[in-house]
Design a protein around this motif. Structure first.
Motif, PDB file in Angstrom:
ATOM      1  N   VAL A 150       0.492  -1.086   0.118  1.00  0.00           N
ATOM      2  CA  VAL A 150       0.224  -0.064  -0.012  1.00  0.00           C
ATOM      3  C   VAL A 150       0.760   1.217   0.197  1.00  0.00           C
ATOM      4  O   VAL A 150       0.606   1.955  -0.987  1.00  0.00           O
ATOM      5  CB  VAL A 150      -1.024  -0.068   1.007  1.00  0.00           C
ATOM      6  CG1 VAL A 150      -1.458   1.261   1.124  1.00  0.00           C
ATOM      7  CG2 VAL A 150      -1.812  -0.691   0.974  1.00  0.00           C
ATOM      8  N   ASN A 151       2.048   1.441   0.649  1.00  0.00           N
ATOM      9  CA  ASN A 151       3.038   2.537   0.284  1.00  0.00           C
ATOM     10  C   ASN A 151       3.236   2.868  -0.227  1.00  0.00           C
ATOM     11  O   ASN A 151       3.634   3.943  -0.622  1.00  0.00           O
ATOM     12  CB  ASN A 151       4.056   2.125   1.489  1.00  0.00           C
ATOM     13  CG  ASN A 151       3.318   2.216   3.354  1.00  0.00           C
ATOM     14  OD1 ASN A 151       2.238   3.065   3.208  1.00  0.00           O
ATOM     15  ND2 ASN A 151       3.559   1.690   4.323  1.00  0.00           N
ATOM     16  N   LEU A 152       3.813   1.790  -0.985  1.00  0.00           N
ATOM     17  CA  LEU A 152       4.413   1.685  -2.340  1.00  0.00           C
ATOM     18  C   LEU A 152       3.760   2.056  -3.009  1.00  0.00           C
ATOM     19  O   LEU A 152       4.315   3.989  -3.834  1.00  0.00           O
ATOM     20  CB  LEU A 152       5.001   0.587  -2.805  1.00  0.00           C
ATOM     21  CG  LEU A 152       5.442   0.251  -4.642  1.00  0.00           C
ATOM     22  CD1 LEU A 152       6.843   0.922  -4.411  1.00  0.00           C
ATOM     23  CD2 LEU A 152       5.569  -0.720  -4.880  1.00  0.00           C
ATOM     24  N   ALA A 153       2.354   2.885  -3.509  1.00  0.00           N
ATOM     25  CA  ALA A 153       1.532   2.771  -4.369  1.00  0.00           C
ATOM     26  C   ALA A 153       0.792   3.806  -3.820  1.00  0.00           C
ATOM     27  O   ALA A 153       1.202   5.057  -4.686  1.00  0.00           O
ATOM     28  CB  ALA A 153       0.145   2.031  -4.292  1.00  0.00           C
ATOM     29  N   LEU A 154       0.894   4.488  -2.797  1.00  0.00           N
ATOM     30  CA  LEU A 154       1.167   5.386  -2.379  1.00  0.00           C
ATOM     31  C   LEU A 154       2.268   6.170  -2.974  1.00  0.00           C
ATOM     32  O   LEU A 154       2.237   7.313  -2.771  1.00  0.00           O
ATOM     33  CB  LEU A 154       1.114   5.570  -0.465  1.00  0.00           C
ATOM     34  CG  LEU A 154      -0.814   5.459  -0.346  1.00  0.00           C
ATOM     35  CD1 LEU A 154      -0.819   5.714   1.366  1.00  0.00           C
ATOM     36  CD2 LEU A 154      -2.019   5.925  -0.354  1.00  0.00           C
ATOM     37  N   ASN A 155       3.062   6.259  -2.361  1.00  0.00           N
ATOM     38  CA  ASN A 155       4.759   6.873  -3.215  1.00  0.00           C
ATOM     39  C   ASN A 155       4.212   6.943  -4.629  1.00  0.00           C
ATOM     40  O   ASN A 155       4.877   7.896  -5.034  1.00  0.00           O
ATOM     41  CB  ASN A 155       5.764   5.726  -2.592  1.00  0.00           C
ATOM     42  CG  ASN A 155       5.873   6.227  -0.664  1.00  0.00           C
ATOM     43  OD1 ASN A 155       5.901   7.626  -0.591  1.00  0.00           O
ATOM     44  ND2 ASN A 155       6.341   5.293  -0.272  1.00  0.00           N
TER      45      ASN A 155
END
Length: 234
Positions: free
Chosen positions: A198-203
């Motif tokens: 999820v964090n990768l996608a948000l970044n």
């Protein structure tokens, strides 16, 4: 209305494949003079008359052509983790094709229960749904790809990720996108995306999406997204 999928069609005359010819003559019992319709998967909708009813190579004369038949005013790409039970993802592909979808990518995430996807089988499901729902555009099924490799690809348009992790403030589709745009939406496996995914996608510029308070199965969530985008662009 009898519809055949003919991706290599050209105007003038055409010969159905042996499989489609057999279906035309043996199953549908169509003969010389019968009128059928053809779709090329690229927006072409053809009307044709049978000139030869050979069960191995039915000959057709093209009598009318409509280009960009029912062309959509947006582009929807759903990247979804394939389900353990392949029947569930086949169900999604069938229903999404009927509703309207442009592109599907199976993504292999950390929690994916299925790591191998057979494109040929899934494409047959899509093709069948194209004919059943009278679509002139054939959705594109991409090869399965790892989540991290997929995230390194470039995309245009609105990018959303649906997940169930608490803490992130999520919004509904209608609050995140506008009509008549390009959309890429990520749907995770039954165990959801990991926090790192999820964090990768948000970044990468993806916006967090909620589909409501109910916990949905993967294929249900993907179809709900398909419905909402099409409703938004109705």
């Amino acid at each position: 209305m009898h519809i055949f999928y003919t991706p290599d069609i050209t105007q003038g005359t055409y010969t159905l494949s042996e499989e489609e010819s057999k279906h035309c003559v043996r199953v549908l019992r169509l003969g010389v003079g019968a009128v059928v319709n053809l779709v090329d998967g690229k927006g072409g909708f053809y009307t044709a008359e049978i000139t030869s009813d050979n069960p191995k190579k039915v000959g057709l004369l093209i009598t009318d052509v409509k280009l960009e038949f029912h062309k959509r005013n947006h582009h929807l790409h759903i990247a979804v983790a394939p389900t353990k039970n392949i029947d569930r993802i086949e169900w999604f592909l069938e229903k999404a094709t009927e509703l309207g979808i442009d592109e599907i990518t199976p993504i292999i995430t950390d929690r994916s229960e299925r790591k191998v996807v057979k494109d040929d089988r899934l494409n047959k499901v899509i093709t069948s749904a194209v004919k059943q729902s009278i679509k002139a555009y054939h959705p594109k099924l991409n090869e399965a790809i790892s989540y991290h490799a997929f995230m390194n690809l470039a995309f245009e348009g609105d990018k959303l990720i649906a997940h169930c992790i608490d803490g992130d403030e999520k919004s509904y589709i209608t609050d995140l996108v506008q009509p008549q745009q390009k959309y890429l939406i990520l749907i995770g496996p039954e165990g959801d995306f990991t926090p790192d995914e999820v964090n990768l996608a948000l970044n990468k510029g993806f916006k967090p999406l909620t589909l409501g308070d109910n916990r949905l199965r993967t294929e249900t969530a993907a179809l709900a997204v398909c419905f909402e985008i099409n409703y938004l662009n109705r």
